[in-house]
Structure formats: structure tokens, C-alpha cells
Design a protein around this motif. Sequence first.
Motif, PDB file in Angstrom:
ATOM      1  N   SER A 123       0.839  -1.204   0.000  1.00 42.56           N
ATOM      2  CA  SER A 123       0.000   0.000   0.000  1.00 42.56           C
ATOM      3  C   SER A 123       0.871   1.250   0.000  1.00 42.56           C
ATOM      4  O   SER A 123       0.591   2.209  -0.729  1.00 42.56           O
ATOM      5  CB  SER A 123      -0.913   0.020   1.227  1.00 42.56           C
ATOM      6  OG  SER A 123      -1.734  -1.116   1.224  1.00 42.56           O
ATOM      7  N   ASP A 155      -3.411  -1.094  -5.717  1.00 45.32           N
ATOM      8  CA  ASP A 155      -2.826  -1.652  -4.501  1.00 45.32           C
ATOM      9  C   ASP A 155      -3.583  -2.946  -4.257  1.00 45.32           C
ATOM     10  O   ASP A 155      -4.794  -2.936  -4.035  1.00 45.32           O
ATOM     11  CB  ASP A 155      -3.062  -0.655  -3.353  1.00 45.32           C
ATOM     12  CG  ASP A 155      -2.775  -1.268  -1.994  1.00 45.32           C
ATOM     13  OD1 ASP A 155      -1.994  -2.226  -1.922  1.00 45.32           O
ATOM     14  OD2 ASP A 155      -3.330  -0.755  -0.999  1.00 45.32           O
ATOM     15  N   ASN A 158      -5.822  -0.092   3.634  1.00 42.80           N
ATOM     16  CA  ASN A 158      -5.169   0.881   4.508  1.00 42.80           C
ATOM     17  C   ASN A 158      -4.674   2.123   3.778  1.00 42.80           C
ATOM     18  O   ASN A 158      -3.857   2.854   4.290  1.00 42.80           O
ATOM     19  CB  ASN A 158      -4.072   0.252   5.373  1.00 42.80           C
ATOM     20  CG  ASN A 158      -3.034  -0.465   4.529  1.00 42.80           C
ATOM     21  OD1 ASN A 158      -3.109  -0.458   3.311  1.00 42.80           O
ATOM     22  ND2 ASN A 158      -2.072  -1.062   5.181  1.00 42.80           N
ATOM     23  N   ASP A 214      -7.760  -4.524  -1.895  1.00 47.41           N
ATOM     24  CA  ASP A 214      -7.517  -5.336  -0.714  1.00 47.41           C
ATOM     25  C   ASP A 214      -8.699  -5.179   0.242  1.00 47.41           C
ATOM     26  O   ASP A 214      -9.049  -4.067   0.606  1.00 47.41           O
ATOM     27  CB  ASP A 214      -6.234  -4.822  -0.036  1.00 47.41           C
ATOM     28  CG  ASP A 214      -5.832  -5.695   1.136  1.00 47.41           C
ATOM     29  OD1 ASP A 214      -6.628  -6.558   1.542  1.00 47.41           O
ATOM     30  OD2 ASP A 214      -4.714  -5.511   1.641  1.00 47.41           O
TER      31      ASP A 214
HETATM   32 MG   LIG Z   1      -1.902  -2.993   2.089  1.00 51.78          MG
END
Ligand SMILES: [Mg+2]
Length: 308
Positions: free
Chosen positions: A20, A140, A47, A43
Amino acid sequence: MQELGKQIIFVGGKGGVGKSTSAAAIAWKSAKAGEKTLLVSTDPAHNLGDIFSQSIGGQTIKLTENLFALEIDSEIETKKYINSVKENIKGTVNTRMMEEVHRQLDTAKASPGADEAALFDKLISVILEEREHFDKLVFDTAPTGHTIRLLSLPELMGVWIEGLLKRRKKTNDNYTQLLNDGEPIEDPIYDVLKERKDRFHKAREVLLDHDRTGFIFVLNAERLPILETRKAIELLDKYHLHVKTLIVNKLLPDDVDGKFLQQRKAYESQYVEMIEDTFKHQELIYVPLFAQDITSEEQLEWISTYYL
Ligand SMILES: [Mg+2]
Ligand SMILES: Nc1ncnc2c1ncn2[C@@H]1O[C@H](COP(=O)(O)OP(=O)(O)OP(=O)(O)O)[C@@H](O)[C@H]1O
């Protein structure tokens, strides 16, 4: 062409290695260079929000000049997906059947794999539709296994739907001869399947286009991430998806002080050697370990200076 310069970039790797962070820094850098960039998280445990200290959700939001972000929420996508399937089959089955079909679909919503299918559909729409609105898309992704499944799905689903289509066509042809005096019968389900097949095909073309799409893996100079990365690269190669760049993240700085850290650094050098031996065909980008977690734009800026 260098991977970082490509229009669509997937960032993969084992859990916690810095996917990330790297995806955010890549997107940051391209936005700074004046490219309108969309950073997308696929994901389920997002995050990106932490990195930019603001909550990002299922809708594309603007973070800074030229930089936009989107977190695909698989639960919401599953709901949308099931509803769209319901919408699609409206009129194709009679009302009595409809109730049963809905019941089945609602069961499917809770079944394993549903989230993944929905996430995958959304990923395809981002690839196919958003690339027209952005200069750059940076994905990501979730830890390795999940990503490989996701990226190999266009191929697998393509083959699967192909089979369904063939069988359907055969049945239709038989019906046409038997019942319709040779006039072709219209089959909306065939059309829906065909449209999905075409979308998978287009997405696959984009994924396989080496001039447009790049795959970058992040790893740390440790034994397990090295082995896992090698396995992942080999597996992706089988699907003709070639990882050409590796980001070796969290390297100890050269001037570490203290006996413990120096010993650690010596170990690390062995693993860096192993990385250089193992990944002879990949470009390697080295990024040091910073004293703090990467949670500000200033820190992203630091990291991105290591990407040539
Ligand atoms: Mg990540
Ligand atoms: N070069 C670095 N220096 C210092 N901290 C780093 C560096 N790269 C990443 N980190 C920190 O390490 C942690 C894990 O990084 P990140 O969340 O990017 O990994 P990830 O691969 O996306 O993890 P996950 O698999 O859980 O999604 C974060 O707290 C991040 O701030």
C-alpha cells in the motif's frame, strides 16, 4: 519501457511488505508529475485511508491535485452484483420461477467466492472504464495468493463462459430446428453471457498489453518474502503476466549504529545478494527503512525519490 511509466500498474507482494505504501508513493509521484492518477485498493483490508489520513470509500475521491483514490468494497460490490444479475434476468424467466431464482441468488450472495467474483467484476469495470478518464491507474492489491487468483480470473472465467456459451448454442440450435421451423430463437441469457465474455476478453487484452500494463512486486530482504515472490512470479508468468520490477523495501540504512543492527545489516546483505541472484530478469528498486511509519505526504515524497 520502465514499469513505473506504464499507464496501469499493479502492485503485489506478501502481507505487510509495503504494497500500500509503495502503490501510494507511485501514485503520488505520477500525480506530482502532472498525470491524473487513480489509486485503487482491491484489498479487503484497506489501509490507503491510513496513509492519507482520510477515509476513502467505494466512491472515487480527490486526495490532492491530480490524485484520486478508490477503495473497492467487496461487500457493497457483491450486493450490487447480485442486484444486477437479478435485473439482467428480469423477463427471461416467468414470475413463478423468479421467486425461486431470487432465493437462489440471495443464497449465492453469502457463498464463498461471491465476494471475489464481485470484486473481480468491479476491477474489470475500473480497468475498462476509468482508464479513459485517467492518465494512470495504480492498483494496490491484496497479499499475493489473492492477487494471483484475481489476475488469472479473466483467463479462467473466459474459458468457463466459453463452455457455457457453446452448450447454450447447441441447445438453442436443437430447439431452433425442432420448434421454430429453422428460425433462430432469441436467447437473452446467451446474450448476457456473451457480453460478459467480451468484457473478460477486453480486460485480458489490457492486462496482457506490456506497453500499457505493468506488474510490480514489493518484497523485503528476508528469506520467506524472497521465496514467495519467486513462486508468485513463476505462476504469473504462466498466465503471461510478467513482473519486471521489484521494490526491495525496508532496507536498513548503511550507517546503522550499534552491534545488533550491524549484525542485522550483515544478514540483510546476504538476502540482497540472494535477491540479485534470484531475480536476474527484474529491475530492482531499493527503498530504505524509515524511522517512522509512512503516514504523511511528506514521507510519500521521500519514498518516491527512490523510484527513478
Ligand atoms: Mg496494504
Ligand atoms: N520503507 C519504509 N520505512 C518505514 N516504514 C515502512 C516502509 N514501508 C512501509 N512501511 C510501514 O510498514 C507497514 C506496512 O506497510 P504497508 O501497509 O504498505 O504494507 P502492505 O504490504 O500494504 O500490508 P498488507 O499486506 O497488510 O496490506 C506500514 O505501517 C507502513 O507505514
